[in-house]
Enzyme design. Structure first.
Site, PDB file in Angstrom:
ATOM      1  N   VAL A  64      34.211  32.700  21.384  1.00  0.00           N
ATOM      2  CA  VAL A  64      35.337  32.955  21.703  1.00  0.00           C
ATOM      3  C   VAL A  64      36.106  33.107  21.403  1.00  0.00           C
ATOM      4  O   VAL A  64      37.333  34.233  21.360  1.00  0.00           O
ATOM      5  CB  VAL A  64      35.657  31.462  22.475  1.00  0.00           C
ATOM      6  CG1 VAL A  64      36.947  31.807  23.257  1.00  0.00           C
ATOM      7  CG2 VAL A  64      34.702  30.950  23.345  1.00  0.00           C
ATOM      8  N   CYS A  65      36.506  33.038  19.738  1.00  0.00           N
ATOM      9  CA  CYS A  65      37.483  33.370  18.791  1.00  0.00           C
ATOM     10  C   CYS A  65      37.082  35.281  18.077  1.00  0.00           C
ATOM     11  O   CYS A  65      38.904  35.161  18.782  1.00  0.00           O
ATOM     12  CB  CYS A  65      37.521  32.640  17.346  1.00  0.00           C
ATOM     13  SG  CYS A  65      37.854  30.824  17.417  1.00  0.00           S
ATOM     14  N   SER A  66      36.040  35.532  18.331  1.00  0.00           N
ATOM     15  CA  SER A  66      36.651  36.701  18.477  1.00  0.00           C
ATOM     16  C   SER A  66      36.431  37.934  19.171  1.00  0.00           C
ATOM     17  O   SER A  66      36.701  37.965  19.666  1.00  0.00           O
ATOM     18  CB  SER A  66      35.098  37.601  17.269  1.00  0.00           C
ATOM     19  OG  SER A  66      34.677  36.903  16.020  1.00  0.00           O
TER      20      SER A  66
END
Lengths: 230, 192
Positions: free
Chosen positions: B79-81
């Site tokens: 999700v971060c990337s």
């Protein structure tokens, strides 16, 4: 072992939750590894604190008599490491998987994306992988106290193929069990607790050759040194 | 084992175990909440050497500035990337239009991994990346979370905040690090 199966299952559940949007959140227990021989005391030799930063990219430095916890003749402690398979799936693997009934070369780096590790240590093993395998080595694995995501990115960055397996000792459990922690928390480099640089050859999980560096220096833990010992 | 815990947890309402809050809240001074904390700007090792591995005290980041800061569990993770960072990248012009001086991304990673990740995402020109390598920043704000079960160790929740001259004006914390509902750029844009 039942523990290992549950561990793998709970691990993949935890990671799936992290990567995919769900509605649950929970503090999961620390992953426990299967029973292993009593861990020895972790020794943190004084030299580490006094290591100048230059050590990281230093070349020759005579390795003084360092008290190492793991030594030749020891059986490697079991631990669970993680990595991303070629299918992009996050997987776990134990030291037992990597070493049981095999000739395994394990080497550790203080940190992905740091100079000596990226420019000399890992590339050295990638280069010599064929020769090592020709001499009967079944598995070559690089361990670091970095998470599996970073290890995967590092692997791609350095264009490493399948010749060397990059595995993550994310929580430093294996590193701690070997007694080779490198505590850089008080140093401004921003790395925290990592692993000392080392390379070892294990046959059926028993250490036959061990080249343990002081901190991050790079004197005898390269691929050539392992090749010579084979 | 852990899966049994999860099954049990699902029976409890989110408010009981989910984190949607932190030690600080709107109106608090972020620098005062985390005294003696410094972050490490994402950089390559060589840059680290030449800057003597300098750290950036919180004061420098927030004093007299309008800052949008967001934290996430880990560089290179899903999700971060794929969602979190891109959401801020896309909206950077809107932030500038609202007078925001800097958009900062922070995670419990070392500055070298953060740097490599930021370069991979080609996000360095829009967003400033900082590594909270020892987790002190997040611990002080009680935004830390133990992700050892995912073999990630101590990390941070997914969150975002708008800080004006050190005072938190808006703070959004996801109930679970895997969620991406309240910490995106669009939400905080509305709060500025």
């Amino acid at each position: 072992m039942a523990t290992a199966t549950t561990t793998a299952a709970s691990f993949s559940t935890a990671v799936r939750r992290l990567c995919v949007s769900t509605s649950t959140s929970i503090r999961l227990r620390h992953v426990t590894t299967s029973a292993r021989p009593p861990t020895r005391l972790i020794s943190t030799p004084t030299p580490h604190r006094l290591l100048p930063l230059l050590r990281f990219s230093a070349t020759a430095s005579p390795s003084s008599t360092t008290v190492s916890t793991i030594s030749v003749g020891d059986k490697l402690p079991d631990a669970t490491l993680s990595y991303f398979g070629s299918d992009g799936e996050l997987k776990t693997i134990t030291i037992s998987d990597l070493t049981k009934g095999k000739k395994t070369v394990l080497f550790a780096v203080p940190g992905a994306f740091t100079p000596t590790c990226s420019q000399k240590h890992l590339p050295g093993f990638v280069e010599k992988a064929k020769e090592l395998k020709a001499k009967g080595v079944d598995v070559i694995a690089c361990v670091s106290v970095n998470d599996a995501f970073v290890m995967k990115a590092w692997k791609e960055d350095l264009k490493v193929g399948d010749e060397v397996l990059l595995v993550s000792d994310g929580n430093g459990v294996f590193t701690k069990a070997l007694g080779v922690e490198l505590d850089l928390s008080d140093k401004p480099v921003g790395l925290g607790v990592r692993s000392r640089r080392y390379s070892l050859l294990a046959e059926d999980g028993v250490v036959k050759v061990l080249n343990l560096e002081e901190g991050g220096s790079f004197t005898n833990s390269g691929a050539e040194d392992i090749l010579k010992a084979l | 084992m852990a899966s049994a815990l999860v099954r049990g947890a699902r029976r409890f309402p989110p408010a009981m175990w989910g984190r949607g809050f932190a030690k600080v809240a709107s109106g608090d001074d972020i620098v005062a909440a985390a005294p003696d904390v410094a972050l490490q700007k994402a950089r390559s090792w060589d840059e680290g050497v030449s800057s003597n591995f300098s750290t950036t005290p919180l004061n420098d980041l927030f004093q007299g500035k309008k800052v949008v800061i967001f934290g996430l569990p880990g560089a290179y993770t899903g999700v971060c990337s794929a969602q979190h960072v891109p959401s801020y990248q896309k909206n950077i012009d809107k932030f500038k239009a609202k007078g925001v001086n800097s958009v900062i991304c922070v995670a419990v990673n070392d500055p070298y991994s953060m740097n490599a990740w930021a370069e991979k995402l080609q996000a360095k020109d829009a967003i400033e990346f900082y590594g909270d390598f020892d987790g002190k920043f997040h611990k002080s704000l009680e935004l830390d979370i133990d992700l050892s079960a995912a073999l990630l160790g101590p990390r941070s929740h997914r969150w975002s905040a708008y800080v004006e001259d050190g005072k938190i004006k808006a703070l959004n914390v996801e109930k679970a690090p895997s969620e991406f509902k309240v910490s995106g750029a669009e939400v905080i844009l509305d709060q500025i």
